[in-house]
Design an enzyme around this catalytic site. Structure first.
Site, PDB file in Angstrom:
ATOM      1  N   PRO A 161      10.719  28.618  -6.713  1.00 28.52           N
ATOM      2  CA  PRO A 161       9.265  28.699  -6.776  1.00 28.52           C
ATOM      3  C   PRO A 161       8.684  27.797  -7.873  1.00 28.52           C
ATOM      4  O   PRO A 161       9.391  27.418  -8.805  1.00 28.52           O
ATOM      5  CB  PRO A 161       9.025  30.158  -7.148  1.00 28.52           C
ATOM      6  CG  PRO A 161      10.210  30.516  -8.008  1.00 28.52           C
ATOM      7  CD  PRO A 161      11.374  29.673  -7.509  1.00 28.52           C
ATOM      8  N   LEU A 215       9.396   3.602  -4.242  1.00 29.65           N
ATOM      9  CA  LEU A 215      10.726   3.305  -3.701  1.00 29.65           C
ATOM     10  C   LEU A 215      11.285   1.975  -4.204  1.00 29.65           C
ATOM     11  O   LEU A 215      12.506   1.787  -4.232  1.00 29.65           O
ATOM     12  CB  LEU A 215      10.682   3.312  -2.172  1.00 29.65           C
ATOM     13  CG  LEU A 215      10.221   4.643  -1.561  1.00 29.65           C
ATOM     14  CD1 LEU A 215      10.109   4.527  -0.041  1.00 29.65           C
ATOM     15  CD2 LEU A 215      11.173   5.770  -1.938  1.00 29.65           C
ATOM     16  N   VAL A 233       7.522   9.537   3.992  1.00 34.98           N
ATOM     17  CA  VAL A 233       8.252  10.798   4.102  1.00 34.98           C
ATOM     18  C   VAL A 233       7.833  11.775   3.010  1.00 34.98           C
ATOM     19  O   VAL A 233       8.081  12.944   3.129  1.00 34.98           O
ATOM     20  CB  VAL A 233       9.786  10.621   4.022  1.00 34.98           C
ATOM     21  CG1 VAL A 233      10.340  10.203   5.356  1.00 34.98           C
ATOM     22  CG2 VAL A 233      10.159   9.671   2.928  1.00 34.98           C
ATOM     23  N   GLY A 269       0.865  -1.186   0.000  1.00 30.47           N
ATOM     24  CA  GLY A 269       0.000   0.000   0.000  1.00 30.47           C
ATOM     25  C   GLY A 269       0.893   1.225   0.000  1.00 30.47           C
ATOM     26  O   GLY A 269       1.779   1.340  -0.824  1.00 30.47           O
ATOM     27  N   GLY A 287       9.194  16.159 -18.996  1.00 29.14           N
ATOM     28  CA  GLY A 287       9.896  15.819 -17.753  1.00 29.14           C
ATOM     29  C   GLY A 287      10.379  17.035 -16.990  1.00 29.14           C
ATOM     30  O   GLY A 287      10.298  18.170 -17.446  1.00 29.14           O
ATOM     31  N   THR A 294      10.388  15.067  -5.116  1.00 26.90           N
ATOM     32  CA  THR A 294      10.104  14.375  -6.372  1.00 26.90           C
ATOM     33  C   THR A 294       9.583  12.953  -6.189  1.00 26.90           C
ATOM     34  O   THR A 294       9.206  12.321  -7.175  1.00 26.90           O
ATOM     35  CB  THR A 294      11.370  14.319  -7.236  1.00 26.90           C
ATOM     36  OG1 THR A 294      12.463  13.901  -6.426  1.00 26.90           O
ATOM     37  CG2 THR A 294      11.676  15.668  -7.843  1.00 26.90           C
ATOM     38  N   LYS A 324       1.533  24.729  -1.353  1.00 29.14           N
ATOM     39  CA  LYS A 324       2.979  24.834  -1.519  1.00 29.14           C
ATOM     40  C   LYS A 324       3.319  25.617  -2.781  1.00 29.14           C
ATOM     41  O   LYS A 324       2.902  25.248  -3.876  1.00 29.14           O
ATOM     42  CB  LYS A 324       3.583  23.427  -1.605  1.00 29.14           C
ATOM     43  CG  LYS A 324       5.082  23.453  -1.824  1.00 29.14           C
ATOM     44  CD  LYS A 324       5.670  22.057  -1.881  1.00 29.14           C
ATOM     45  CE  LYS A 324       7.133  22.135  -2.300  1.00 29.14           C
ATOM     46  NZ  LYS A 324       7.699  20.814  -2.586  1.00 29.14           N
TER      47      LYS A 324
END
Lengths: 499, 476
Positions: free
Chosen positions: A95, A332, A46, A11, A433, A343, A77
């Site tokens: 920014p 990951l 994280v 998950g 990208g 990212t 953000k």
């Protein structure tokens, strides 16, 4: 055509992003999706800060912003503040937005670079509306009017990753996703093709599938442990290999940006959420112990700690083939790049959306796999270069870590980019990208890489006229800024809309 | 040893050197750079341009529409004829919007698998208008459907004259002659060009659109077998088409460019010249007069900016045909040059980037040019060899991916984007093995109704468009 049996193992943010996208965007005739996760296994969680792309993902999935913001304690953000990177004590914001406006038919940085040399231009910051709003703690959605300076930015979210996974889970289950609680204890491969045939759970249940999505995190249960897809190590370029994370209480207004502060053995993140602030110290274990890292982190929190610091271990790098056989690694399990530019969730999102575009049948067409791996590789390479730049262009700490990154051999792609900017003020725009030229410009300038030249197009500008134009842009930014509500007020508005 | 760049010589024939000089004169006027154009004899019969050139024309003050009305034609795209399958159209425009998450090309694939008997190009406003002899300029309704654009077919001499006028107005000096010797300074940089007239031009930078004694001569050859070329002209077509045609023959391709008062033919082929005129005549369907014959060696110069000599256009790319005009390469080079233009004659700061981007753009143009050639279905040995021969890696990957699921894998610095590649691939008869299931959410009946609605929209739009020729009569 029988539906493709898709099995998502794990998950967390990646697993639930994949699950939500597949169930919301693909018809039942195309696939059946099962997600296997175990409540025994914690999620890393994280990746609390994101890039604007996540909003487009939500849009596709039909996710309502106020509901999402309320459910995940999200804040807005506008960028990332880098503290002490270029030199000790300095600060700049990268920014989600551009700088100024084109002058004399050239991109803004050319006239700006000339203005710097003439002594009539300020640093870059006052020419960016996004930076001004971030510094002032103000926020509003971008204006749709392209002539308005308030249209020159984009925004992302900072949110609680655990709540995020939970939110996506509810969304996916609402669209019929089948979740199975359980731990994978064995993986069975097809004797001829080598593809994964099934996974066996601790309960004894055997889950067969045609396409397996490895969202098992650093463990890389399928892509690594089972299929042994080679790992390309980037530790020499990005030497940090640990993080210590701890939440703390909020104090004062919430800033609409993430903060990354350079430290002797790495750097510290500060991510304000509505209910608490996320903090973490990314460091090199060769330099300091976990205890020392925890102590440094606790000594540098903006508010009282709300838990014990939690250690994380990682290794920078990526699988050379994120899609191997009938297994696609997302998140990951596919690769790790430290969260300096937020990212992680972007890379997971790109893997998911690219897979949607290149959706296979069974058996997998190798041409689709090849294209997927090409696209994902390109994304990882580009993010890597951008992160390496942050470490490389520094002058503060004199520890082994910082000496190494300042003097190491850079990837050619990055070395050429720096050299070109220094010599011409030009940054090439990729057709796809990350990152846009504005982002490179922000970090170059923020960390002291100054162009020694600029396009000759702007040579003809009279210094007085140039000074006037720069002043106008600065005033346009400052004036527009006063029309924005505070970030806290904006969040209150969103809360009200969700209620 | 440094030499500030205050003088630039631009060398070449045809429109390219004028375009370069006009752009540089405009951009560098305030920077103290004096420009001299050295014009070599030789004007092309006709020139086909891609849509973006209109923007460059506006910037330098050339009235494209006036040029077209005087001696040219508009072009909505290119029709490929005789490649062994059905004729097909590569329009300068899109094929209709996505539906939700489903790209149109995927929906089209799906509908065709389900029995739809309509060509991909039938969903292009450009193609539909062109095939009916109409022309249009994009408006709100067409733009809501797809980006629709157009290029020009220009009469070579008229175009050069218009460019020369704006270039002179922008302050450039003009000298006629062909450079025969390039003299270098102690640092090895070109300092002087000696012309065949005896004139000597002092310069700090040379921009050349033609081969020069000063250029390095390493070329990358492209796998295109056509090594001869015939240029010819015929009479104007009665119902003037607003598109070019690329017609395959037994051993080559003839590009046919309609103009308001003539038809230009550019025939590239392999082998002897003997039958070339007859083949071009058959391809064009009209009597032709030969203007020129020459050799052809399709390829790209390895390095376009070396020292203080910068090659652009035909000095970099040898690739002809209506779908791949060399002027587009000139335009791309100029966009880079105005940003990277050197201050010192020996400065190489921008050269690597210029060379890298120029090479990428040229190679991608070549890929696009090669695609219909290698997807041909003709029987002749030269065509069979094109079909089975080795292809550049990125082109191979691109065609493989399209065959797998209809996706277009765009690389960096592509001139032709998704719609153009889809037009070539579908048009050449490729059938993707599968499509993304993002296209499967719509019910069959809904999809069929939507496609019918779109075809009706195109019929109505095209029905209301004026004939192409009506656009070419001067406004009252």
């Amino acid at each position: 055509m029988t539906p493709l049996r898709v099995v998502i193992v794990g998950g967390g943010s990646s697993g639930w992003m994949a699950a939500a996208a597949f169930t919301c965007l693909l018809p039942p005739s195309a696939c059946t999706v099962r997600l296997i996760e175990s409540d025994e296994i914690g999620i890393v969680g994280v990746g609390e800060a994101t890039l604007p792309h996540v909003r487009y993902f939500f849009e596709r999935l039909g996710i309502d912003e106020p509901a999402f913001v309320a459910a995940t304690e999200a804040t807005m953000k506008l960028g990332i503040e880098f503290v002490g990177w270029g030199a000790p004590g300095d600060s700049y914001i990268h920014p989600f937005g551009g700088y100024g406006r084109p002058i004399a038919g050239a991109e803004f940085q050319h006239a700006w670079a000339r203005g710097r040399r003439l002594g009539i231009a300020k640093r870059l910051e006052p020419y960016s509306f996004a930076v001004a709003a971030a510094r002032a703690g103000r926020f509003a959605r971008p204006s749709p009017d392209r002539s308005d300076i308030r249209s020159t930015f984009d925004y992302a979210y900072q949110f609680d990753a655990t709540l995020y996974a939970r939110f996506l889970r509810a969304h996916a289950e609402g669209h019929g996703l089948r979740r199975t609680e359980g731990r994978v204890v064995a993986v069975t491969r097809d004797a001829t093709s080598g593809d994964i045939a099934s996974v066996t759970l601790a309960s004894g249940e055997v889950v067969a599938g045609d396409l397996f999505i490895d969202c098992s995190g650093f463990r890389a249960l399928l892509i690594g442990e089972t299929l042994a897809s080679p790992w390309q190590d980037w530790t020499h370029l990005l030497p940090c290999d640990r993080a210590m994370a701890v939440p703390c209480a909020n104090t004062g207004p919430l800033h609409p940006y993430t903060k990354a502060t350079a430290r002797a053995a790495g750097w510290q993140w500060t991510i304000p959420l509505q209910h608490r602030t996320g903090n973490g110290y990314v460091y090199s274990s060769a330099l300091i112990s976990d205890d020392a890292a925890a102590a440094t982190l606790l000594a540098n929190l903006p508010g009282p700690a709300l838990a014990e610091p939690r250690p994380l271990r990682f290794r920078s790098g990526r699988r050379t083939a994120s899609w191997t056989g009938n297994c696609v690694a997302v998140g990951l399990a596919s690769g790790f790049l430290e969260p300096l530019e937020s990212t992680s969730l972007y890379l997971a999102q790109i893997a998911v959306t690219t897979l949607l575009d290149l959706w296979p049948g069974s058996p997998v067409d190798p041409r689709l796999r090849a294209e997927f791996n090409r696209r994902i590789d390109r994304e990882y390479d580009r993010v890597r270069d951008f992160l390496v730049l942050h470490y490389h262009a520094t002058s503060g700490y004199d520890t082994d870590l910082w000496r190494h990154v300042r003097t190491m051999t850079l990837p050619d792609s990055l070395a050429e980019k720096i050299e070109l900017f220094r010599a011409t003020a030009h940054v090439t725009r990729y057709h796809d990208g990350l990152f846009a030229p504005e982002s490179w410009l922000a970090v170059f300038e923020g960390q002291g890489i100054v162009p020694t030249n600029h396009s000759r197009i702007v040579d003809g500008l009279e210094p007085d006229a140039l000074a006037r134009r720069l002043g106008e842009i600065e005033r346009e930014v400052a004036t527009a800024l006063t029309t924005l509500p505070s970030h806290d007020d904006h969040l209150r508005g969103l809360r009200a809309a969700a209620a | 040893m440094s030499r500030a760049v205050t003088r630039v010589a631009v060398v070449g024939a045809g429109p390219a050197p004028w375009l370069a000089a006009a752009v540089l004169a405009g951009s560098l006027a305030g920077s103290g750079v004096a420009i001299t154009v050295i014009t070599i004899p030789g004007v092309p019969t006709a020139v086909a341009t891609l849509p973006p050139l209109a923007g460059l024309h506006r910037r330098i003050g050339v009235d494209s529409d006036r040029l077209v009305r005087a001696a040219g034609a508009y072009s909505l795209g290119v029709q490929f004829v005789g490649f062994g399958g059905n004729d097909f159209f590569v329009p300068f425009g899109g094929h209709g919007p996505a539906i939700g998450d489903a790209p149109f090309a995927a929906l089209y694939s799906r509908a065709r698998d389900a029995g739809l008997r309509v060509a991909f190009e039938d969903f292009s406003l450009n193609a539909a208008a062109a095939k009916q002899g109409r022309f249009f300029v994009a408006d709100a309704a067409s733009t809501a459907y797809a980006l629709c654009d157009h290029g020009f077919h220009l009469h070579g001499a008229a175009y050069v004259a218009a460019l020369e006028a704006v270039t002179r107005r922008a302050g450039a000096a003009v000298v006629a002659g062909t450079p025969v010797v390039a003299e270098r300074d102690a640092a090895g940089l070109v300092a002087r060009l000696v012309l065949d007239t005896g004139a000597v031009i002092e310069t700090d930078v040379v921009i050349t659109c033609t081969d020069l004694p000063a250029l390095s001569d390493t070329w990358t050859r492209w796998p295109i077998p056509f090594d001869r070329r015939l240029i010819a002209v015929g009479a104007a077509l009665d119902r003037l088409p607003a598109f070019g045609r690329s017609v395959a023959t037994a051993r080559g391709v003839a590009d046919i460019l309609p103009l308001v008062d003539a038809t230009a033919v550019d025939y590239r082929f392999a082998g002897a010249d003997d039958a070339a005129l007859a083949e071009a005549t058959a391809a064009a369907g009209m009597r032709l007069r030969v203007v020129a014959r020459d050799a052809l060696a399709p390829g790209r110069r390895a390095n376009s900016w070396v020292g203080n000599v910068i090659a652009i256009g035909e000095a970099v790319v040898r690739l002809d045909g209506v779908a791949t005009p060399v002027l587009h390469m000139v335009q791309l080079a100029l966009a880079l040059l105005v940003t990277l233009f050197p201050r010192d004659a020996g400065e190489q700061a921008g050269a690597r980037e210029f060379n890298r981007r120029t090479a990428l753009a040229a190679d991608r143009l070549c890929d696009f040019h090669l695609a219909p050639l290698c997807l041909n279905r003709r029987a002749e040995p030269i065509w069979a060899a094109l079909r089975t021969g080795e292809l550049p890696t990125l082109l191979r990957d691109k065609l493989d991916l399209f065959a797998a699921n209809g996706e277009v894998a765009l690389a960096s610095d592509e001139t032709f984007l998704h719609d153009s590649w889809q037009a070539v691939c579908f048009g050449s008869g490729m059938v993707p093995a599968r499509t993304t299931p993002l296209a499967d959410r719509l019910r069959d009946a809904e999809l069929a109704a939507e496609l019918q609605r779109r075809l009706r929209f195109i019929r109505e739009q095209v029905g209301a468009m004026p004939e192409h020729r009506a656009w070419l009569t001067p406004p009252r």
